[in-house]
Motif scaffolding. Structure first.
Motif, PDB file in Angstrom:
ATOM      1  N   PHE A   1     113.534 -34.310  10.611  1.00 51.82           N
ATOM      2  CA  PHE A   1     114.424 -33.280  10.103  1.00 51.82           C
ATOM      3  C   PHE A   1     114.067 -31.911  10.633  1.00 51.82           C
ATOM      4  CE2 PHE A   1     110.928 -33.457   7.135  1.00 51.82           C
ATOM      5  CZ  PHE A   1     110.716 -32.139   6.771  1.00 51.82           C
ATOM      6  N   GLY A   2     113.062 -31.823  11.470  1.00 54.50           N
ATOM      7  CA  GLY A   2     112.717 -30.554  12.092  1.00 54.50           C
ATOM      8  C   GLY A   2     111.659 -29.763  11.359  1.00 54.50           C
ATOM      9  N   GLY A   3     111.183 -30.270  10.247  1.00 56.82           N
ATOM     10  CA  GLY A   3     110.161 -29.556   9.483  1.00 56.82           C
ATOM     11  C   GLY A   3     108.762 -29.957   9.901  1.00 56.82           C
ATOM     12  N   GLN A   4     107.807 -29.187   9.454  1.00 58.08           N
ATOM     13  CA  GLN A   4     106.409 -29.505   9.719  1.00 58.08           C
ATOM     14  C   GLN A   4     105.791 -29.965   8.407  1.00 58.08           C
ATOM     15  OE1 GLN A   4     104.162 -26.262  11.360  1.00 58.08           O
ATOM     16  NE2 GLN A   4     102.239 -27.391  11.300  1.00 58.08           N
ATOM     17  N   VAL A   5     105.178 -31.121   8.410  1.00 58.29           N
ATOM     18  CA  VAL A   5     104.563 -31.688   7.215  1.00 58.29           C
ATOM     19  C   VAL A   5     103.072 -31.405   7.248  1.00 58.29           C
ATOM     20  CG1 VAL A   5     104.129 -33.804   5.924  1.00 58.29           C
ATOM     21  CG2 VAL A   5     106.318 -33.480   7.084  1.00 58.29           C
ATOM     22  N   VAL A   6     102.537 -30.955   6.116  1.00 58.54           N
ATOM     23  CA  VAL A   6     101.114 -30.669   6.010  1.00 58.54           C
ATOM     24  C   VAL A   6     100.594 -31.388   4.772  1.00 58.54           C
ATOM     25  CG1 VAL A   6      99.373 -28.865   5.708  1.00 58.54           C
ATOM     26  CG2 VAL A   6     101.429 -28.393   7.041  1.00 58.54           C
TER      27      VAL A   6
END
Length: 185
Positions: free
Chosen positions: A1-6
């Protein structure tokens, strides 16, 4: 989805602490935290909260809506009182103000139901997380009390939205019905 997961450690005391742990090394000015117990929060509420930060004086903000008489004693629902500037003065799971809360016209006795969404400026979140949980936060099990204890104002946006959150096990079925489209908010 284009997000960055942390991913963060599970040992943090609160969601606020987890957000800082995940974002402290990234570039950002304002972060919006939609808590997991608010899975059907309308996007317009997120956008309006973000807009609040166009005012450089806003350090932290959240949402609330009118409290129904049936919600007063519900311990799973967080209540908030605000001052004349629309800033939070106290949050509690208990009825507040306890001895005067009356839905039959007592002037000034107006608690609101808190909605699990927050916005923070970077320096505000950093200051919050530099402080270990405080006694008041621990007593109520409400992390936003750390901000009030430290003198950080929390702007409360007030709306008419009636949240459909997951505050108790029976709320899961309601939210699942909404997400499947078989029930409206």
């Amino acid at each position: 989805f284009g997000g960055q997961v942390v991913m963060t450690a599970t040992t943090w005391e609160s969601g606020t602490d987890r957000i800082w742990a995940g974002l402290k090394d990234l570039e950002w000015d304002v972060v919006i935290n939609v808590q997991g117990d608010e899975p059907v929060l309308p996007p317009a509420m997120i956008q309006e909260l973000a807009q609040k930060f166009r005012d450089s004086r806003v350090r932290m903000a959240t949402w609330a809506h009118p409290l129904r008489a049936t919600d007063v004693s519900e311990m799973n629902l967080v209540k908030v009182l605000t001052n004349v500037r629309g800033e939070a003065i106290y949050f509690s799971r208990f009825p507040i103000p306890f001895s005067r809360l009356d839905f039959n016209g007592v002037s000034g006795a107006k608690a609101l139901r808190h909605v699990g969404i927050y916005g923070y400026r970077r320096d505000t979140l950093e200051a919050l997380c530099a402080q270990a949980p405080v006694w008041l936060e621990q007593a109520e099990s409400l992390e936003q009390l750390r901000a009030l204890y430290l003198g950080i104002p929390i702007q409360v946006l007030e709306g008419s939205y009636q949240p459909v959150g997951v505050d108790a096990p029976e709320d899961v079925e309601v939210v699942e019905a909404i997400l499947s489209g078989s029930r409206e908010i």
